[in-house]
Design a protein around this motif. Structure first.
Motif, PDB file in Angstrom:
ATOM      1  N   VAL A  40      11.000  18.735   0.476  1.00 35.34           N
ATOM      2  CA  VAL A  40      10.395  17.404   0.316  1.00 35.34           C
ATOM      3  C   VAL A  40       9.368  17.146   1.417  1.00 35.34           C
ATOM      4  CG1 VAL A  40      10.852  14.922   0.414  1.00 35.34           C
ATOM      5  CG2 VAL A  40      12.327  16.398  -0.954  1.00 35.34           C
ATOM      6  N   VAL A  41       9.697  17.541   2.656  1.00 41.90           N
ATOM      7  CA  VAL A  41       8.751  17.391   3.765  1.00 41.90           C
ATOM      8  C   VAL A  41       7.525  18.268   3.530  1.00 41.90           C
ATOM      9  CG1 VAL A  41       8.401  17.777   6.229  1.00 41.90           C
ATOM     10  CG2 VAL A  41      10.530  16.739   5.422  1.00 41.90           C
ATOM     11  N   LEU A  42       7.729  19.491   3.008  1.00 43.60           N
ATOM     12  CA  LEU A  42       6.607  20.380   2.690  1.00 43.60           C
ATOM     13  C   LEU A  42       5.710  19.760   1.621  1.00 43.60           C
ATOM     14  CD1 LEU A  42       5.182  23.133   2.963  1.00 43.60           C
ATOM     15  CD2 LEU A  42       6.747  24.015   1.219  1.00 43.60           C
ATOM     16  N   GLN A  43       6.315  19.167   0.602  1.00 38.04           N
ATOM     17  CA  GLN A  43       5.525  18.530  -0.453  1.00 38.04           C
ATOM     18  C   GLN A  43       4.752  17.323   0.063  1.00 38.04           C
ATOM     19  OE1 GLN A  43       7.598  16.491  -3.657  1.00 38.04           O
ATOM     20  NE2 GLN A  43       6.191  17.326  -5.182  1.00 38.04           N
ATOM     21  N   ALA A  44       5.274  16.704   1.115  1.00 39.26           N
ATOM     22  CA  ALA A  44       4.605  15.530   1.682  1.00 39.26           C
ATOM     23  C   ALA A  44       3.223  15.860   2.232  1.00 39.26           C
ATOM     24  CB  ALA A  44       5.468  14.918   2.782  1.00 39.26           C
ATOM     25  N   LEU A  45       2.993  17.127   2.590  1.00 35.02           N
ATOM     26  CA  LEU A  45       1.687  17.518   3.135  1.00 35.02           C
ATOM     27  C   LEU A  45       0.560  17.304   2.127  1.00 35.02           C
ATOM     28  CD1 LEU A  45       2.769  20.741   5.052  1.00 35.02           C
ATOM     29  CD2 LEU A  45       2.092  18.557   6.055  1.00 35.02           C
ATOM     30  N   PRO A  46       0.599  17.938   0.927  1.00 34.30           N
ATOM     31  CA  PRO A  46      -0.458  17.655  -0.049  1.00 34.30           C
ATOM     32  C   PRO A  46      -0.346  16.259  -0.641  1.00 34.30           C
ATOM     33  CG  PRO A  46       1.202  19.089  -1.023  1.00 34.30           C
ATOM     34  CD  PRO A  46       1.532  18.984   0.446  1.00 34.30           C
ATOM     35  N   LEU A  47       0.877  15.765  -0.791  1.00 30.96           N
ATOM     36  CA  LEU A  47       1.067  14.446  -1.397  1.00 30.96           C
ATOM     37  C   LEU A  47       0.463  13.353  -0.528  1.00 30.96           C
ATOM     38  CD1 LEU A  47       2.369  13.368  -3.964  1.00 30.96           C
ATOM     39  CD2 LEU A  47       4.481  13.000  -2.670  1.00 30.96           C
ATOM     40  N   GLY A  48       0.548  13.518   0.795  1.00 28.74           N
ATOM     41  CA  GLY A  48      -0.042  12.533   1.692  1.00 28.74           C
ATOM     42  C   GLY A  48      -1.542  12.430   1.510  1.00 28.74           C
ATOM     43  N   PHE A  49      -2.208  13.568   1.407  1.00 30.18           N
ATOM     44  CA  PHE A  49      -3.656  13.560   1.187  1.00 30.18           C
ATOM     45  C   PHE A  49      -3.997  12.932  -0.167  1.00 30.18           C
ATOM     46  CE2 PHE A  49      -3.788  17.222   4.290  1.00 30.18           C
ATOM     47  CZ  PHE A  49      -4.531  16.543   5.255  1.00 30.18           C
ATOM     48  N   LEU A  50      -3.188  13.222  -1.181  1.00 27.26           N
ATOM     49  CA  LEU A  50      -3.426  12.644  -2.502  1.00 27.26           C
ATOM     50  C   LEU A  50      -3.361  11.125  -2.455  1.00 27.26           C
ATOM     51  CD1 LEU A  50      -1.384  15.060  -4.810  1.00 27.26           C
ATOM     52  CD2 LEU A  50      -3.867  14.846  -4.699  1.00 27.26           C
ATOM     53  N   MET A  51      -2.370  10.600  -1.757  1.00 24.77           N
ATOM     54  CA  MET A  51      -2.212   9.149  -1.672  1.00 24.77           C
ATOM     55  C   MET A  51      -3.333   8.508  -0.869  1.00 24.77           C
ATOM     56  SD  MET A  51       1.908   8.511  -1.397  1.00 24.77           S
ATOM     57  CE  MET A  51       2.185   9.624  -0.004  1.00 24.77           C
ATOM     58  N   MET A  52      -3.861   9.222   0.120  1.00 28.42           N
ATOM     59  CA  MET A  52      -4.984   8.696   0.895  1.00 28.42           C
ATOM     60  C   MET A  52      -6.263   8.643   0.070  1.00 28.42           C
ATOM     61  SD  MET A  52      -4.673  10.417   4.673  1.00 28.42           S
ATOM     62  CE  MET A  52      -3.180  11.376   4.841  1.00 28.42           C
ATOM     63  N   LEU A  53      -6.418   9.594  -0.848  1.00 28.57           N
ATOM     64  CA  LEU A  53      -7.688   9.750  -1.554  1.00 28.57           C
ATOM     65  C   LEU A  53      -7.704   9.200  -2.968  1.00 28.57           C
ATOM     66  CD1 LEU A  53      -8.558  13.429  -0.498  1.00 28.57           C
ATOM     67  CD2 LEU A  53      -9.527  11.321   0.420  1.00 28.57           C
ATOM     68  N   ASN A  54      -6.529   8.957  -3.570  1.00 33.05           N
ATOM     69  CA  ASN A  54      -6.504   8.749  -5.024  1.00 33.05           C
ATOM     70  C   ASN A  54      -7.315   7.560  -5.527  1.00 33.05           C
ATOM     71  OD1 ASN A  54      -4.802   6.713  -4.192  1.00 33.05           O
ATOM     72  ND2 ASN A  54      -2.996   7.491  -5.239  1.00 33.05           N
ATOM     73  N   LEU A  55      -7.493   6.512  -4.716  1.00 33.57           N
ATOM     74  CA  LEU A  55      -8.278   5.369  -5.182  1.00 33.57           C
ATOM     75  C   LEU A  55      -9.592   5.216  -4.404  1.00 33.57           C
ATOM     76  CD1 LEU A  55      -5.485   2.687  -5.807  1.00 33.57           C
ATOM     77  CD2 LEU A  55      -6.599   4.202  -7.455  1.00 33.57           C
ATOM     78  N   THR A  56     -10.072   6.320  -3.845  1.00 28.90           N
ATOM     79  CA  THR A  56     -11.334   6.268  -3.099  1.00 28.90           C
ATOM     80  C   THR A  56     -12.516   6.758  -3.930  1.00 28.90           C
ATOM     81  OG1 THR A  56     -11.105   8.508  -2.176  1.00 28.90           O
ATOM     82  CG2 THR A  56     -10.058   6.699  -0.953  1.00 28.90           C
ATOM     83  N   PHE A  57     -12.270   7.135  -5.166  1.00 26.84           N
ATOM     84  CA  PHE A  57     -13.342   7.712  -5.983  1.00 26.84           C
ATOM     85  C   PHE A  57     -14.160   6.657  -6.738  1.00 26.84           C
ATOM     86  CE2 PHE A  57     -10.554  11.290  -5.301  1.00 26.84           C
ATOM     87  CZ  PHE A  57     -11.422  12.360  -5.127  1.00 26.84           C
ATOM     88  N   THR A  58     -13.624   5.454  -6.898  1.00 28.33           N
ATOM     89  CA  THR A  58     -14.321   4.450  -7.713  1.00 28.33           C
ATOM     90  C   THR A  58     -15.701   4.093  -7.174  1.00 28.33           C
ATOM     91  OG1 THR A  58     -12.155   3.575  -8.299  1.00 28.33           O
ATOM     92  CG2 THR A  58     -14.064   2.249  -8.894  1.00 28.33           C
ATOM     93  N   PRO A  59     -15.890   3.891  -5.859  1.00 31.58           N
ATOM     94  CA  PRO A  59     -17.258   3.633  -5.384  1.00 31.58           C
ATOM     95  C   PRO A  59     -18.234   4.752  -5.772  1.00 31.58           C
ATOM     96  CG  PRO A  59     -15.684   3.087  -3.670  1.00 31.58           C
ATOM     97  CD  PRO A  59     -14.907   3.768  -4.756  1.00 31.58           C
ATOM     98  N   ASP A  60     -17.766   6.004  -5.752  1.00 28.75           N
ATOM     99  CA  ASP A  60     -18.609   7.112  -6.195  1.00 28.75           C
ATOM    100  C   ASP A  60     -18.950   6.965  -7.673  1.00 28.75           C
ATOM    101  OD1 ASP A  60     -18.141   8.005  -3.655  1.00 28.75           O
ATOM    102  OD2 ASP A  60     -16.820   9.656  -4.242  1.00 28.75           O
ATOM    103  N   LEU A  61     -17.960   6.566  -8.460  1.00 26.74           N
ATOM    104  CA  LEU A  61     -18.157   6.407  -9.898  1.00 26.74           C
ATOM    105  C   LEU A  61     -19.059   5.215 -10.209  1.00 26.74           C
ATOM    106  CD1 LEU A  61     -14.468   7.142 -10.898  1.00 26.74           C
ATOM    107  CD2 LEU A  61     -16.429   8.674 -11.168  1.00 26.74           C
ATOM    108  N   VAL A  62     -19.042   4.203  -9.333  1.00 27.87           N
ATOM    109  CA  VAL A  62     -19.954   3.062  -9.471  1.00 27.87           C
ATOM    110  C   VAL A  62     -21.394   3.531  -9.264  1.00 27.87           C
ATOM    111  CG1 VAL A  62     -20.711   0.913  -8.379  1.00 27.87           C
ATOM    112  CG2 VAL A  62     -18.295   1.269  -8.860  1.00 27.87           C
ATOM    113  N   GLU A  63     -21.612   4.336  -8.225  1.00 28.98           N
ATOM    114  CA  GLU A  63     -22.961   4.849  -7.961  1.00 28.98           C
ATOM    115  C   GLU A  63     -23.432   5.739  -9.106  1.00 28.98           C
ATOM    116  OE1 GLU A  63     -24.646   3.666  -5.712  1.00 28.98           O
ATOM    117  OE2 GLU A  63     -23.369   3.092  -4.033  1.00 28.98           O
ATOM    118  N   TYR A  64     -22.548   6.595  -9.611  1.00 31.10           N
ATOM    119  CA  TYR A  64     -22.901   7.465 -10.729  1.00 31.10           C
ATOM    120  C   TYR A  64     -23.236   6.645 -11.975  1.00 31.10           C
ATOM    121  CZ  TYR A  64     -22.243  10.593 -14.707  1.00 31.10           C
ATOM    122  OH  TYR A  64     -22.395  11.271 -15.888  1.00 31.10           O
ATOM    123  N   GLY A  65     -22.403   5.648 -12.281  1.00 32.54           N
ATOM    124  CA  GLY A  65     -22.647   4.813 -13.458  1.00 32.54           C
ATOM    125  C   GLY A  65     -23.955   4.061 -13.380  1.00 32.54           C
TER     126      GLY A  65
END
Length: 479
Positions: free
Chosen positions: A336-361
């Motif tokens: 579980v601690v090992l999985q927390a390594l990639p999972l932590g990055f996912l949680m940091m990044l998962n809702l940061t893409f919308t501003p990029d999608l706004v610029e693209y749109g």
């Protein structure tokens, strides 16, 4: 490698930071408080309702109703958000100030179900309370994420702000998980109502600063935001990456059925509700360390490519966890601690893409429909909360017995047990279903081609700094 036909894009220097540290801190604190409220409603609510004597199937059915409305009303507010203009010229701060009071009050209201009510009345209280909380939360979510686009035009600064904001959000969620699971555990025995009242007060304190410190530098003129529904659908139709990314996000989120059952997993499979507290502390350590390096990593690695491979790693370790099982506690904790390594990055990044999608749109259509884009994000984030009732429905298929207890101390005193079939269903629901969903979510992500450097070029065009011809020459591919 570039060739004569496809020359390498010219490097584009990012503009300097436009925000102050105090502004960014206030922004992050709001995420902290908002996440505490969200976690209180999503980590403990299913457990709370299952312990006040309501049938698990009825709870799941009611949750489907409220959470479907939960996701739909964000789209409605997205249209309202784009149409409403305040005299101050600020687009986001007025909404954020309203919710400083509303969110904490509605958070505690949901957990005030009187013991004297019958199960049907208790269910009705939950439905009304959740809808009121959701309305309050909706008023904050779109303005909060859109605030990043109003504070700075620097896409690198914006991504950094949002990724760190996700860290603060995780910290707020972690505090609720640690404090909540400790206080309601069989060792302490505090009721859910008192526990959430403490959380709601902390939510209020942390959300206040943004209303006074936040500054909207980039103000969109009303004329720039007027668009018909026909143009709105044209915008959505041309923004394919919005659908690809959030399609994957929804698939993964809907199958995240283990989060809402964490306390029961700890109590029934590992012998104590406090086991959740131990796991939360151990997994928080690598995530906290990662948060110190996330901005440095993003300066050298494309954000989406990094996100994709973190998803692959998380799914892979998750499958190993399910196959190994929970009998060997030390090995389970290590995985579980090992999985927390990639999972932590996912949680940091998962809702940061919308501003990029706004610029693209905007680059593709000429329409600055950021309210619609952020509403789409909020819709997806709310829609995945259906993982709670989905998990309850699946658990109900394994013969889970309803209980009536105000805390785990009372549950322990009553010696309420579950069948081996129900416990097996609890393990499948919490460990296997999320792995299946995560694997499926990788499919749409394979078709996502938008990268950080191209977004910066699009932002410069959208801000009138370069011509479309100059932008097209600088892009790494044709969009």
């Amino acid at each position: 490698m570039a060739d004569n036909k496809h020359p390498a894009p010219a490097p584009v220097a990012a503009p300097p930071k436009q925000t102050t540290f105090k502004e960014r801190l206030a922004y992050w604190l709001y995420f902290y408080g908002q996440s505490m409220s969200w976690q209180a409603l999503n980590a403990f609510l299913a457990t709370y309702l299952m312990m006040v004597g309501i049938d698990i199937t009825k709870i799941a059915t009611a949750m489907v109703f409220v959470k479907l409305w939960d996701s739909i009303n964000d789209t409605i507010f997205g249209v309202i958000f784009d149409k409403v203009h305040f005299k101050s010229g600020n687009k986001n701060i007025p909404w954020l100030r309203m919710t400083v009071i509303l969110i904490p009050l509605m958070t505690i209201f949901v957990y005030l179900i009187p013991d004297s009510l019958n199960p049907t009345a208790k269910l009705a209280w939950f439905i009304v309370g959740y809808l009121l909380w959701d309305a309050s939360y909706t008023l904050s979510d779109i303005p909060l994420y859109n605030m990043s686009t109003a504070m700075t035009t620097n896409t690198e600064e914006r991504s950094g702000m949002l990724s760190i904001a996700r860290v603060w959000a995780m910290a707020g969620g972690l505090l609720v998980t640690l404090m909540g699971s400790f206080l309601v555990s069989e060792r302490i025995g505090m009721s859910f109502t008192k526990t959430v009242a403490i959380i709601a007060f902390l939510v209020f304190l942390t959300m206040i600063p943004l209303g006074f410190r936040g500054k909207e530098r980039i103000k969109i003129k009303p004329a720039e935001e007027k668009y018909t529904f026909r143009r709105m659908f044209k915008y959505l139709g041309h923004n394919k990456y919005l659908f690809l990314y959030y399609g994957a996000y929804v698939i993964s989120g809907l199958t995240g059925t283990g989060a809402a059952l964490g306390l029961f997993v700890s109590y029934y499979l590992f012998g104590s509700a406090l086991f959740t507290t131990l796991l939360s502390i151990l997994t928080a350590i690598p995530i906290a360390i990662e948060s110190l390096f996330i901005n440095r990593i993003l300066k050298h690695v494309d954000k989406f490519r990094f996100y994709f491979w973190c998803e692959v790693a998380s799914v892979s370790v998750g499958l190993i966890i399910y196959l190994v099982g929970y009998r060997n506690v030390v090995l389970y904790i290590a995985l579980v601690v090992l999985q927390a390594l990639p999972l932590g990055f996912l949680m940091m990044l998962n809702l940061t893409f919308t501003p990029d999608l706004v610029e693209y749109g905007r680059y593709k259509t000429g329409i600055d429909a950021r309210g619609i884009a952020f509403a789409f994000q909020s819709f997806a984030a709310k829609f995945i909360s259906l993982a709670q009732p989905i998990g309850l429905f699946i658990l109900g298929l394994f013969g889970w017995i309803s209980v009536n207890a105000s805390s785990f101390a009372e549950l322990q005193a009553k010696h309420i047990t579950q069948s081996s079939m129900a416990l097996n269903g609890l393990w499948i629901t919490s460990a296997l279903i999320p792995v299946i969903g995560g694997a499926i979510s990788l499919i749409p992500l394979l078709f996502y081609k938008l990268n950080d450097k191209d977004v910066q070029v699009m932002a410069r065009f959208n801000n009138g700094e370069i011509t479309r011809e100059e932008a097209e020459k600088s892009l790494s591919r044709k969009y």
